[in-house]
Design an enzyme around this catalytic site. Structure first.
Site, PDB file in Angstrom:
ATOM      1  N   GLU A 127      -5.899  32.391 -18.294  1.00  0.00           N
ATOM      2  CA  GLU A 127      -6.123  32.787 -19.678  1.00  0.00           C
ATOM      3  C   GLU A 127      -7.457  32.211 -20.090  1.00  0.00           C
ATOM      4  O   GLU A 127      -7.614  30.991 -20.210  1.00  0.00           O
ATOM      5  CB  GLU A 127      -5.029  32.305 -20.622  1.00  0.00           C
ATOM      6  CG  GLU A 127      -5.241  32.842 -22.039  1.00  0.00           C
ATOM      7  CD  GLU A 127      -4.372  32.206 -23.084  1.00  0.00           C
ATOM      8  OE1 GLU A 127      -4.923  31.463 -23.925  1.00  0.00           O
ATOM      9  OE2 GLU A 127      -3.159  32.431 -23.069  1.00  0.00           O
ATOM     10  N   CYS A 168      -8.193  29.926 -28.771  1.00  0.00           N
ATOM     11  CA  CYS A 168      -8.395  31.099 -27.912  1.00  0.00           C
ATOM     12  C   CYS A 168      -8.273  32.388 -28.707  1.00  0.00           C
ATOM     13  O   CYS A 168      -8.980  33.361 -28.438  1.00  0.00           O
ATOM     14  CB  CYS A 168      -7.376  31.103 -26.772  1.00  0.00           C
ATOM     15  SG  CYS A 168      -7.481  29.685 -25.675  1.00  0.00           S
TER      16      CYS A 168
END
Length: 477
Positions: A244, A278
């Site tokens: 990720e 994120c």
């Protein structure tokens, strides 16, 4: 001052002969802890030690592994204050947010402890005189390389899912939050058999050495550049890469929405954790009909945020993780202004100690600007004015990233178009944060590969074996 130790082969204080680094508080520059740096040889020895205990841990009953994970969650919950304080000291997150990250980590550990024992394989229907089934098994040795922006929550997700599915783990926390990683590793290790978890500390060179080892999975949450380096290393060793990585998440503000409400959503998405998330909102596409009122409200919210050290309960916007990162964020803002964008609020380096940066709103941005195209990871809202919802979707989709996106709209047909057309792992409608427990997404493009969190993460750390059983000689059992 904390003094971090490594954990290799069940022994605390092992290794770390590659030198020492010091972590500093981004609010005032004061030292937080000293951290040993692992050598490449020590990394290799840690991998070898993990291999020695992998079979025994894999053979441990799933219910027993789950019980140990519950005990680890209890230990983390009991030490929530110290973990949160260490996170704030290392990377500047406001203390309340840091506590929320610890609570999220505890919840994740408990979720995986509940889910893992009830996972099963599949029975296949073949020859009536044979037995066919598919069964999940651990992959073996997992290298978990975690980020600094939410160190407890992210680490608990990766470590919890990997451990409860029967893998042994080599844990390398970010060099910016190694004290938090060390505290967490001590708590987990106290509940696990010796050697099942190892802790390796140091900078990027330690992560690179770990990814180059013959492990079975490298799980990484962090920058896209590092993720691509890890993927290349995994291609050479045959390890699975679970990534990720970076993002530049768009927010679409449709015509007809309340501009004040939209600004509140945008401010939350862009300025929470100083934009160091994120899934932070980094680029905003506002319909021309509401753009000016939306910008005025967003500027007002940005200017009203209380800036200060994360340990101050009144702080809403803490410092960035360090001055090097602040310089990068400020460089993107000044470049956009030089290219014709308009600075509406913020965008000025404050005087004094620390790595503080104000909440910043930049209007009149264009799609080709690096501030829009690249990940900023700071408290900056770049606003592009568009003439239609179709233009907004087209611009939102035009990105090298594919992590998440948010759409604020009163139109159900626009909401339907958004979740179908946007090439991202997660689409949120009318809320920048939130979602039901157990949700999982697959990032796309430069944002990574594989499921991040949710029940599917257990599958990512497992491999499936197909089994066909027949009686000898074509007879019956």
């Amino acid at each position: 001052m904390y003094r971090v130790e490594q954990l290799i082969g069940g022994v605390w204080g092992a290794g770390g002969t590659g030198g020492e680094l010091t972590v500093h508080d981004p609010a005032d520059g004061s030292p937080v802890g000293t951290v040993p740096v692992a050598t490449a040889d020590e990394v290799a020895k840690a991998v070898g030690a993990a291999r020695e205990v992998a079979d025994a841990w894999a053979a441990t009953p799933a219910a027993q592994r789950a019980q140990l994970l519950h005990e680890a969650a209890d230990a983390v919950a009991a030490s929530a204050h110290e973990l949160a304080a260490a996170t704030t000291a290392e990377m500047g997150k406001p203390l309340g947010d840091a506590r929320g990250g610890v609570a999220a980590g505890v919840g994740t550990l408990r979720q995986y402890a509940e889910l893992a024992p009830v996972r099963g394989g599949r029975t296949l229907h073949g020859d009536a005189d044979a037995l066919d089934f598919m069964t999940p098994q651990p992959r073996g040795v997992v290298a978990a390389i975690t980020p600094w922006n939410d160190p407890v929550a992210v680490s608990c997700g990766l470590l919890g899912a990997a451990l409860v599915t029967g893998n042994v783990v080599l844990y390398k926390p970010s060099e910016r939050t190694p004290v938090t990683g060390w505290l967490l590793a001590r708590l987990l290790d106290g509940a696990l058999p010796a050697g099942v978890l190892s802790l390796l500390t140091g900078g990027a060179e330690v992560g690179a050495a770990l990814a180059a080892q013959p492990v079975d999975v490298v799980a990484h949450v962090g920058s896209t550049a590092t993720g691509r380096t890890i993927a290349a290393a995994c291609a050479r060793t045959g390890a699975k890469a679970l990534l990720e990585n970076g993002g530049s998440d768009p927010l679409v503000v449709d015509a007809g929405v309340d501009p004040g409400w939209a600004a509140a959503q945008a401010a939350q998405g862009a300025f929470a954790n100083a934009g160091q998330l994120c899934v932070a909102v980094e680029r905003i596409y506002a319909h021309r009909d509401v753009a000016e009122d939306f910008l005025d409200a967003l500027v007002q919210r940005a200017g009203a945020l209380v800036v200060g050290p994360g340990r101050d309960p009144a702080t809403e916007l803490g410092p960035l993780v360090d001055r090097r990162h602040r310089d990068r964020v400020h460089g993107q803002v000044t470049a956009a202004v030089a290219q014709g964008a308009t600075l509406r609020v913020g965008g000025v380096l404050p005087e004094g100690p620390g790595a503080f940066y104000p909440a910043t709103v930049v209007a009149d941005c264009r799609q080709e600007m690096p501030l829009v195209r690249e990940e900023t990871f700071g408290p900056v809202a770049a606003v592009v004015t568009v003439d239609s919802f179709s233009e907004a979707l087209r611009c939102a989709a035009d990105s090298p990233y594919g992590l998440a996106a948010t759409v604020l709209t009163g139109s159900m047909s626009h909401a339907q178009r958004a979740w179908r057309e946007l090439p991202v792992g997660t689409v949120k409608v009318n809320a920048v944060f939130g979602g039901a427990p157990g949700g999982a997404a697959q990032p796309r493009r430069g944002s990574g590969q594989g499921f991040g969190y949710g029940p599917e993460l257990l599958d990512e750390f497992s491999t499936v074996k197909a089994v066909h059983l027949e009686a000898p000689g074509g007879g019956h059992w």
